[in-house]
Design an enzyme around this catalytic site. Structure first.
Site, PDB file in Angstrom:
ATOM      1  N   CYS A  41       0.845  -1.199   0.000  1.00 32.02           N
ATOM      2  CA  CYS A  41       0.000   0.000   0.000  1.00 32.02           C
ATOM      3  C   CYS A  41       0.888   1.261   0.000  1.00 32.02           C
ATOM      4  CB  CYS A  41      -0.977  -0.034   1.167  1.00 32.02           C
ATOM      5  SG  CYS A  41      -2.213   1.273   1.111  1.00 32.02           S
ATOM      6  N   ASP A  47      -9.633  -3.681  -6.352  1.00 30.70           N
ATOM      7  CA  ASP A  47      -9.076  -2.753  -5.373  1.00 30.70           C
ATOM      8  C   ASP A  47      -9.822  -1.428  -5.463  1.00 30.70           C
ATOM      9  OD1 ASP A  47      -7.470  -0.986  -3.860  1.00 30.70           O
ATOM     10  OD2 ASP A  47      -5.657  -2.076  -4.397  1.00 30.70           O
ATOM     11  N   HIS A  79      -7.849  -4.921  -2.160  1.00 27.51           N
ATOM     12  CA  HIS A  79      -6.670  -4.280  -1.574  1.00 27.51           C
ATOM     13  C   HIS A  79      -6.216  -5.037  -0.324  1.00 27.51           C
ATOM     14  CE1 HIS A  79      -4.095  -0.704  -1.359  1.00 27.51           C
ATOM     15  NE2 HIS A  79      -4.144  -0.885  -0.038  1.00 27.51           N
TER      16      HIS A  79
END
Length: 173
Positions: free
Chosen positions: A60, A107, A140
């Site tokens: 991330c 995501d 994600h």
């Protein structure tokens, strides 16, 4: 392995946080301003640990930090960016080192259009090895889910992502 405190004591993002506040959180932590901390870590790894080849992995925000380091730091050999926040470095694509980008098809933080744009720009500008891989049906954070949070249908993709990451590092380190 070393996990530096790039947030310098500030709180890291937690999955339990409200995603609506994610952009505000990002404004207080710049993935492109980690060079001093990285220099200290590299010095330690080389002088105290005898490291000759160093790679980086980031998830991330850390994936964006990997992209930054692959664009700038000559002392690294390779990097793996897992669902790195692309918007930080949308205008820079001349990677110095082989880089593997892992993304999730579903995501909500990084839309597939952004991933496609990244691939196109890398193809036009990048002179080192790179790979962009999108894992179907994933969201994600899928590669670093805890065992108790893994859905059986996602497990093969999680294992594949982890294996792909290790294979990339083995290939370039």
């Amino acid at each position: 392995a070393i996990c530096p405190d790039f947030f310098v004591g500030q709180e890291a993002w937690k999955l339990s946080n409200d995603w609506a506040s994610f952009d505000d959180w990002l404004k207080t932590r710049n993935a492109g301003k980690i060079d001093k901390e990285v220099d200290v870590v590299l010095k330690y790894l080389k002088e105290q640990c005898g490291a000759k080849k160093i790679g980086v992995i980031g998830f991330c925000w850390g994936g964006a930090a990997v992209q930054h380091l692959m664009l700038k730091n000559p002392h690294l050999k390779t990097g793996v960016s897992l669902y790195g926040v692309i918007k930080f470095f949308e205008d820079r694509f001349s990677l110095l080192h082989p880089t593997f980008f892992i993304f999730a098809e579903k995501d909500e933080i990084i839309p597939l259009e952004k991933v496609t744009q990244l691939e196109q720009k890398l193809k036009q500008n990048c002179k080192v090895a790179y790979e962009v891989k999108i894992y179907p049906g994933q969201t994600h954070g899928f590669v670093h889910r805890k065992r108790e949070d893994i859905n059986p249908q996602d497990k093969p993709y999680i294992e594949e992502g982890r294996k792909d990451m290790i294979n990339w590092l083995n290939k370039y380190l």
